[in-house]
Motif scaffolding. Sequence first.
Motif, PDB file in Angstrom:
ATOM      1  N   GLU A 185       2.540 -11.300 -27.478  1.00  0.00           N
ATOM      2  CA  GLU A 185       1.266 -12.523 -27.657  1.00  0.00           C
ATOM      3  C   GLU A 185       1.697 -13.171 -29.075  1.00  0.00           C
ATOM      4  O   GLU A 185       0.834 -13.996 -28.782  1.00  0.00           O
ATOM      5  N   ILE A 186       2.068 -12.568 -29.655  1.00  0.00           N
ATOM      6  CA  ILE A 186       1.911 -12.959 -31.191  1.00  0.00           C
ATOM      7  C   ILE A 186       3.170 -14.526 -31.327  1.00  0.00           C
ATOM      8  O   ILE A 186       3.344 -15.424 -32.101  1.00  0.00           O
ATOM      9  N   GLN A 187       4.577 -14.086 -30.320  1.00  0.00           N
ATOM     10  CA  GLN A 187       5.322 -15.074 -29.802  1.00  0.00           C
ATOM     11  C   GLN A 187       4.207 -16.031 -29.857  1.00  0.00           C
ATOM     12  O   GLN A 187       5.161 -16.992 -29.257  1.00  0.00           O
ATOM     13  N   LEU A 188       3.752 -15.674 -28.081  1.00  0.00           N
ATOM     14  CA  LEU A 188       3.675 -16.763 -27.360  1.00  0.00           C
ATOM     15  C   LEU A 188       2.281 -17.099 -28.312  1.00  0.00           C
ATOM     16  O   LEU A 188       2.816 -19.233 -28.319  1.00  0.00           O
ATOM     17  N   ILE A 189       1.418 -17.098 -29.309  1.00  0.00           N
ATOM     18  CA  ILE A 189       0.651 -17.946 -30.346  1.00  0.00           C
ATOM     19  C   ILE A 189       1.188 -18.477 -30.411  1.00  0.00           C
ATOM     20  O   ILE A 189       0.559 -19.780 -30.918  1.00  0.00           O
ATOM     21  N   GLN A 190       2.226 -17.801 -31.337  1.00  0.00           N
ATOM     22  CA  GLN A 190       3.692 -19.085 -32.413  1.00  0.00           C
ATOM     23  C   GLN A 190       4.140 -20.046 -31.686  1.00  0.00           C
ATOM     24  O   GLN A 190       4.533 -21.468 -32.775  1.00  0.00           O
ATOM     25  N   ASN A 191       4.552 -19.798 -30.611  1.00  0.00           N
ATOM     26  CA  ASN A 191       5.704 -20.907 -30.025  1.00  0.00           C
ATOM     27  C   ASN A 191       4.344 -21.772 -29.227  1.00  0.00           C
ATOM     28  O   ASN A 191       4.705 -23.562 -29.667  1.00  0.00           O
TER      29      ASN A 191
END
Length: 252
Positions: A185-191
């Motif tokens: 989820e963090i990667q998705l938010i950042q990407n």
Amino acid sequence: MILLFGGTTEGKRVANYLNTAQLDYIYSTKTTIEFEGHPNAQYRYGAFTEDDLATFIDEKTVKLILDASHPFASQLHQTIAEVAFKRSIPVIRFERVYFEKVIHPKIHYVSSFEAAIEKLYQLECYHLLALTGVQSIVPLKPYWFEKQVTFRILPRESSIQQALQTGLAEKNILTEMPGQGTTQEIQLIQNLRVDCILTKNSGESGFLSSKIEAAIQTQTNLIIVERPTVPESFQIVYTEQELAEQLKTLYL
């Protein structure tokens, strides 16, 4: 005969229990899913109207309904309640486990999708990541019609086609399986560089804790749509042991 309503999570848990208990049942889902056959089980799919459900219950001599469907399947819950009352059939609701509300400045709870849209405008979001599923695209159309929104939906052809039929642009659709944890989820938010997330309170089966933790770690506003209540006539259970006790009282 038992009529079990479910999907791919709690429904299959209940089906496994009924298989072990060697109880005859019919497993009903709204859309077709992979379902392992069992000597005691029948399978069907498709939505029911009240009249259709009443006819089906009569034809199959259904004596008990188990509702293990998605917590946001409000129309189904109401249909079951109405028909069960008219046919004097007990209903057992196999419910998900929910945690207490997390109190944090970035976590916002709302009662409906309409309230979620109001909150999004209040927060002045630039790019929303909607983790509310394909069924939420239409209720949220007043917002995504004029704002930037990315919807994550399951990588199924039927879900993709349903999303495109709403008029949502393909570039605003992300097909990905959830449940890989907070890091995903963090990667998705950042990407995607989103500043707001929208999800439903679907309990831990819906991986809510990972979404909350990711929002807090990235300081991203997370709006959570609260689950609707189930009809008061339903007998609620949370575990297979509680289910077994209710079955002894209401069915066996």
